[in-house]
Design an enzyme around this catalytic site. Structure first.
Site, mmCIF file in Angstrom:
data_model
loop_
_atom_site.group_PDB
_atom_site.id
_atom_site.type_symbol
_atom_site.label_atom_id
_atom_site.label_comp_id
_atom_site.label_asym_id
_atom_site.label_seq_id
_atom_site.Cartn_x
_atom_site.Cartn_y
_atom_site.Cartn_z
ATOM 1 N N GLY A 8 18.383 -31.164 -11.662
ATOM 2 C CA GLY A 8 17.726 -29.994 -11.103
ATOM 3 C C GLY A 8 16.749 -29.367 -12.082
ATOM 4 O O GLY A 8 16.668 -29.747 -13.253
ATOM 5 N N GLY A 12 17.885 -29.489 -18.188
ATOM 6 C CA GLY A 12 17.880 -30.109 -19.508
ATOM 7 C C GLY A 12 17.436 -31.560 -19.474
ATOM 8 O O GLY A 12 17.535 -32.271 -20.470
ATOM 9 N N HIS A 48 7.093 -27.667 -23.786
ATOM 10 C CA HIS A 48 7.213 -29.125 -23.820
ATOM 11 C C HIS A 48 6.412 -29.704 -24.980
ATOM 12 O O HIS A 48 6.915 -30.560 -25.720
ATOM 13 C CB HIS A 48 6.732 -29.741 -22.503
ATOM 14 C CG HIS A 48 7.752 -29.691 -21.410
ATOM 15 N ND1 HIS A 48 8.432 -30.807 -21.002
ATOM 16 C CD2 HIS A 48 8.204 -28.674 -20.646
ATOM 17 C CE1 HIS A 48 9.268 -30.477 -20.028
ATOM 18 N NE2 HIS A 48 9.139 -29.184 -19.786
#
Length: 177
Positions: A8, A12, A48
């Site tokens: 989801g 993680g 990211h």
């Protein structure tokens, strides 16, 4: 080894995928999604980028198959197939098109992506693909959400077929399927 990492949103999965190629040297990181012009999306992208080593090369493209073919034996991390699908439909302006037309367009690109994955043998570097797990809850109210859910389910199944492992990430915990 080819690994599909699913889970989801905020489970993680991207962080886990990054650990799978950490220490692999020059990794090609494929940012396959659309670019949105809002602060939340920019913050997510910055987080990211901040986790990636400087030695990694980033390719911002929807041509995942092309990158897989061009990368030779180098490891590749694709993040993520859900945003890739969104970008593919956006780029073609197909959100309001007939389902059959959207499917034909997406499945053609998916066939090429799956073929490129299949071309990578055991002598090549790892390929890790991140995707979202959708469809575990209620049926979406809006047509575009139902279309996305159904197509991503197909994308995930087809990619999983050519991967040696599938990892499900839930609340930061990993289950190898």
């Amino acid at each position: 080894m080819k690994i599909l990492v699913t889970g989801g949103v905020r489970s993680g999965k991207s962080r886990h995928a990054e650990t799978l190629v950490a220490g692999s040297g020059d990794v090609t990181y494929v940012a396959a999604g659309p670019v949105y012009d809002d602060a939340d999306w920019a913050a997510r992208i910055a987080a990211h980028r901040g986790r990636r080593p400087a030695s990694w090369t980033t390719a911002e493209t929807r041509d995942v198959a092309g990158v897989l073919r061009a990368s030779g034996a180098a490891p590749v991390l694709v993040d993520c197939l859900g945003t890739w699908l969104t970008g593919v439909i956006d780029d073609a302006g197909l959100w309001d098109a007939r389902v059959e037309d959207v499917e034909a367009h997406v499945l053609g690109l998916l066939d090429d992506l799956v073929a490129a994955l299949g071309e990578r043998g055991p002598e090549t570097g790892h390929v890790v693909l991140v995707t979202n797990e959708v469809g575990l809850g209620v049926v979406p109210e809006h047509r575009s959400a139902r279309l996305f859910r159904d197509l991503l389910g197909t994308v995930n199944q087809r990619v999983a077929e050519v991967c040696g492992e599938v990892h499900l990430v839930v609340a930061g915990r990993v289950l190898r399927l």
